[in-house]
Design a protein around this motif. Sequence first.
Motif, PDB file in Angstrom:
ATOM      1  N   GLN A 194       0.766  -1.119   0.143  1.00  0.00           N
ATOM      2  CA  GLN A 194       0.058   0.089   0.055  1.00  0.00           C
ATOM      3  C   GLN A 194       0.942   1.326  -0.008  1.00  0.00           C
ATOM      4  O   GLN A 194       0.557   2.066  -0.738  1.00  0.00           O
ATOM      5  CB  GLN A 194      -0.864  -0.257   1.130  1.00  0.00           C
ATOM      6  N   SER A 195       1.834   1.185   0.879  1.00  0.00           N
ATOM      7  CA  SER A 195       2.878   2.508   0.807  1.00  0.00           C
ATOM      8  C   SER A 195       3.602   2.744  -0.520  1.00  0.00           C
ATOM      9  O   SER A 195       3.692   3.699  -0.804  1.00  0.00           O
ATOM     10  CB  SER A 195       3.909   2.431   2.033  1.00  0.00           C
ATOM     11  N   LEU A 196       3.991   1.493  -1.098  1.00  0.00           N
ATOM     12  CA  LEU A 196       4.332   1.502  -2.380  1.00  0.00           C
ATOM     13  C   LEU A 196       3.392   2.288  -3.576  1.00  0.00           C
ATOM     14  O   LEU A 196       3.841   3.132  -4.474  1.00  0.00           O
ATOM     15  CB  LEU A 196       5.006   0.322  -2.965  1.00  0.00           C
ATOM     16  N   LYS A 197       1.967   1.840  -3.385  1.00  0.00           N
ATOM     17  CA  LYS A 197       0.965   2.131  -4.151  1.00  0.00           C
ATOM     18  C   LYS A 197       0.853   3.820  -4.233  1.00  0.00           C
ATOM     19  O   LYS A 197       0.801   4.565  -5.026  1.00  0.00           O
ATOM     20  CB  LYS A 197      -0.232   1.506  -4.061  1.00  0.00           C
ATOM     21  N   ASP A 198       0.733   4.262  -2.743  1.00  0.00           N
ATOM     22  CA  ASP A 198       0.819   5.625  -2.451  1.00  0.00           C
ATOM     23  C   ASP A 198       1.892   6.408  -2.917  1.00  0.00           C
ATOM     24  O   ASP A 198       1.832   7.526  -3.390  1.00  0.00           O
ATOM     25  CB  ASP A 198       0.676   5.793  -0.765  1.00  0.00           C
ATOM     26  N   ALA A 199       3.050   6.020  -2.816  1.00  0.00           N
ATOM     27  CA  ALA A 199       4.401   6.616  -3.425  1.00  0.00           C
ATOM     28  C   ALA A 199       4.117   6.923  -4.996  1.00  0.00           C
ATOM     29  O   ALA A 199       4.464   7.942  -5.490  1.00  0.00           O
ATOM     30  CB  ALA A 199       5.551   5.995  -3.117  1.00  0.00           C
ATOM     31  N   LEU A 200       3.887   5.651  -5.692  1.00  0.00           N
ATOM     32  CA  LEU A 200       3.693   5.846  -7.018  1.00  0.00           C
ATOM     33  C   LEU A 200       2.694   6.595  -7.699  1.00  0.00           C
ATOM     34  O   LEU A 200       2.830   7.309  -8.501  1.00  0.00           O
ATOM     35  CB  LEU A 200       3.636   4.143  -7.636  1.00  0.00           C
ATOM     36  N   GLU A 201       1.508   6.587  -7.020  1.00  0.00           N
ATOM     37  CA  GLU A 201       0.363   7.593  -7.458  1.00  0.00           C
ATOM     38  C   GLU A 201       0.630   9.014  -7.100  1.00  0.00           C
ATOM     39  O   GLU A 201      -0.156   9.784  -7.623  1.00  0.00           O
ATOM     40  CB  GLU A 201      -0.939   6.886  -6.818  1.00  0.00           C
ATOM     41  N   LYS A 228       3.234  10.536  -8.559  1.00  0.00           N
ATOM     42  CA  LYS A 228       4.173  10.673  -9.661  1.00  0.00           C
ATOM     43  C   LYS A 228       2.932  11.168 -10.686  1.00  0.00           C
ATOM     44  O   LYS A 228       1.775  10.535 -10.813  1.00  0.00           O
ATOM     45  CB  LYS A 228       4.821   9.521 -10.079  1.00  0.00           C
ATOM     46  N   HIS A 229       3.357  12.102 -11.357  1.00  0.00           N
ATOM     47  CA  HIS A 229       2.550  12.351 -12.779  1.00  0.00           C
ATOM     48  C   HIS A 229       3.211  12.090 -14.001  1.00  0.00           C
ATOM     49  O   HIS A 229       4.222  11.988 -14.223  1.00  0.00           O
ATOM     50  CB  HIS A 229       2.427  14.097 -12.507  1.00  0.00           C
ATOM     51  N   TYR A 230       2.043  11.408 -14.762  1.00  0.00           N
ATOM     52  CA  TYR A 230       2.348  10.893 -15.890  1.00  0.00           C
ATOM     53  C   TYR A 230       1.520  11.247 -17.119  1.00  0.00           C
ATOM     54  O   TYR A 230       0.182  10.861 -16.978  1.00  0.00           O
ATOM     55  CB  TYR A 230       2.583   9.426 -15.988  1.00  0.00           C
ATOM     56  N   TYR A 231       1.699  12.167 -17.973  1.00  0.00           N
ATOM     57  CA  TYR A 231       0.918  12.478 -19.057  1.00  0.00           C
ATOM     58  C   TYR A 231      -0.344  13.035 -18.801  1.00  0.00           C
ATOM     59  O   TYR A 231      -1.313  12.206 -19.149  1.00  0.00           O
ATOM     60  CB  TYR A 231       1.052  11.420 -20.251  1.00  0.00           C
ATOM     61  N   GLY A 232      -0.736  13.986 -18.052  1.00  0.00           N
ATOM     62  CA  GLY A 232      -1.927  14.295 -17.854  1.00  0.00           C
ATOM     63  C   GLY A 232      -2.672  13.696 -16.611  1.00  0.00           C
ATOM     64  O   GLY A 232      -3.801  14.107 -16.323  1.00  0.00           O
ATOM     65  N   ARG A 233      -2.168  12.566 -16.074  1.00  0.00           N
ATOM     66  CA  ARG A 233      -2.719  12.084 -15.029  1.00  0.00           C
ATOM     67  C   ARG A 233      -1.629  11.450 -13.846  1.00  0.00           C
ATOM     68  O   ARG A 233      -0.570  11.492 -14.517  1.00  0.00           O
ATOM     69  CB  ARG A 233      -3.788  10.888 -15.348  1.00  0.00           C
ATOM     70  N   ASN A 234      -2.257  11.267 -12.711  1.00  0.00           N
ATOM     71  CA  ASN A 234      -1.259  10.421 -11.707  1.00  0.00           C
ATOM     72  C   ASN A 234      -1.131   9.041 -12.271  1.00  0.00           C
ATOM     73  O   ASN A 234      -2.062   8.536 -12.871  1.00  0.00           O
ATOM     74  CB  ASN A 234      -1.875  10.567 -10.454  1.00  0.00           C
ATOM     75  N   VAL A 235       0.129   8.644 -11.996  1.00  0.00           N
ATOM     76  CA  VAL A 235       0.186   6.928 -12.129  1.00  0.00           C
ATOM     77  C   VAL A 235      -0.566   6.118 -11.385  1.00  0.00           C
ATOM     78  O   VAL A 235      -1.074   6.613 -10.285  1.00  0.00           O
ATOM     79  CB  VAL A 235       1.818   6.607 -11.707  1.00  0.00           C
ATOM     80  N   THR A 236      -1.207   5.230 -12.163  1.00  0.00           N
ATOM     81  CA  THR A 236      -2.519   4.460 -11.652  1.00  0.00           C
ATOM     82  C   THR A 236      -2.004   2.972 -11.143  1.00  0.00           C
ATOM     83  O   THR A 236      -1.268   2.438 -12.127  1.00  0.00           O
ATOM     84  CB  THR A 236      -3.442   4.345 -12.932  1.00  0.00           C
ATOM     85  N   VAL A 237      -2.168   2.729 -10.014  1.00  0.00           N
ATOM     86  CA  VAL A 237      -1.533   1.396  -9.752  1.00  0.00           C
ATOM     87  C   VAL A 237      -2.761   0.548  -9.075  1.00  0.00           C
ATOM     88  O   VAL A 237      -3.481   0.751  -8.044  1.00  0.00           O
ATOM     89  CB  VAL A 237      -0.589   1.608  -8.470  1.00  0.00           C
TER      90      VAL A 237
END
Length: 503
Positions: free
Chosen positions: A324-331, A333-342
Motif C-alpha cells: 500500500q505504501s508503494l502504491k501511494d508513493a507511485l500514485e 507521480k504525474h504521467y501524461y496528464g494524470r497520476n500514475v495508476t496502480v
Amino acid sequence: MAKKNRTAITPTREQDYPAWYLEVIKVSEMAENSAVRGCMVIKPWGYALWENMVREIDAMFKKTGVKNAYFPLFIPLSYLEKEAEHVEGFAKECAVVTHHKLEKDDKGGLKPAGKLAEPLIVRPTSETIIGESMAKWTSSYRDLPILLNQWANVVRWEMRTRMFLRTSEFLWQEGHTAHATETEAKERTMLMLDVYTKFVEEYLAMPVIRGRKTAAERFPGAEDTTCIEAMMQDKRALQAGTSHFLGQNFAKGSNIKFQNEQGEEAYAWTTSWGTSTRMVGGMIMVHSDDDGLVLPPRVAPAHVVILPIFKKDGDNRAVMESAQSLKDALEEKHYYGRNVTVEIDDRDIGGARGWEWVKKGVPVRIELGPRDIEQNSVFMARRDEPSSQKQSMNREEFIDRITDILDNIQDNLFNRAENYRKENTFEIDDKKAFYKLYKKAKGFNNGAFVMAHWCGSEKCEEKIKKDLSVTIRCIPFDSPTEEGCCICCNNSSSRRVLFAKAY
C-alpha cells in the motif's frame, strides 16, 4: 526435438490471426459479444482504456478551438434525402425507426404500433442534422467559424462484425465545422488530421502514413478525404482517422448561408472528421502478442500492478502495508496528464494471478514479498519484454524512475511497430511480382504495404480491388513526383501510391 514455447493465447497469431485477435479481447476482459447481433459489451477494463483515449484527444480538439455539443440520435428521412450522394454511401447500413410504440398481439406477444408520419434514421453519421442547426445559427460572416465536436454512438447495420473493428453500433467522435472561406476550411481539414496523427503516434504508439484518398475511396459527398493508415501485424492496413473537406456541397444541401464582408450572400465551406473505437482494435493488433494484450502506458487503464507474495499460514500484514505504501508513493507521480495508476492484486490464486495481468497488458508488474521488503527492493517485469524476464530494483530507485520506465516502454512499442512496417513496405514496379505477392497472401501474411505507380484511372483501381482484394489506401503526402508506369495498365504515372489489403 526443440521444445515449443508455451503461450497464454491459443491459437497464436500465426496459427489463426482472426481467432487470436478475438481471444486477446476475451482473456484481457476488454469486451464481449452482446445478445444483440453485431453489438458488443465494452467491459470496465476496455472502457477505462476508451475513457483515457477520449480524455486525451478531446483536450487536443479543444486546444484548436473546438467546442463539444450533442445532437439527436434520430435523423428525419427527409434530411438524408437532401444529400443524395452522401446517403447512397450509407443507405444499405441504415437502421430505420417506423413506429413509436408496442401493443400486445393476439398471441400474447408484442407488435409495433403507432406508425410514424416520417421514418427516422438511427444516425449513421450526423452531417445532415448538424447542418440543419448550423443553418439556423449562421447569418453573417461574424458567426463563423463554427467549430463543433460530438462524442456519440452511431449505428451502421453491418453483416459481418468483429469487436472494435466493425460492429453495428460503435462509439466515436465526429467533428463538424463551417467556415467563411475555402482556404480556412482546407486548413482546418489538415489541422484535424495533424491532431489524429499526434494522438495515434504519441499515445497509441502506432506509426501512420498520412495521405489523401482516391476519388473512389472518398467519404460520400466530400471533395477531399485525408487519412492516416497504420500497418497491423498481419500486414493489413487499418484506417485510423479521417478528415474531410466537404467544400460547399453540404452547405448547399442544408442551406448554410451567410452574408460575407462584401455584403453578398454566400454558402459556407464545411469540414467533418472522425475516429472511433476502431482505434482500440488497431492498437490491439499492432502491439499485442501470443501472451495477450499489450498496452501503451500513456492510455493504459493502470500503469502498474503490485502482486504481494505471502507466506502460507503467516502474518502478511507487513507485506500488505508495504504494498500500500508503494502504491501511494507511485500514485504521487504525474504521467501524461494524470497520476500514475496502480492496482494491488492480493488474491490467493497461485501463478494464474500474474498471468491474468500479463494477458490484460498492464505495462509494469511488481512482485513484492518478505525478502524484497528486507532488501528494500521490488521484483519488476515489463509487458514489452518476455514474461519470464524480470529484474530486481531498489525500491526508491523504482519509484523515482517509474515515469522514465513507462516512457521507455511507450517508445519501445512505437519503434518496434515502425520497424515492422518498414521491413514490410516495398516498392514494386513489376505487375507479375505485385500480383504474386498478394495472390499468396493469407492468414497471418497478408502481403505487405506496396508503394507502386498508378495512372489515376478508376478502372485500374477497381480491377486490382476485384482481382486481389487490394485497395489504394492513400496517396501519401510525402510520395515524391517521379516518372513511372502504372502497376495495372502500364500507362504513364507521376507518383507512387500505397496499396494494401485492409480492414
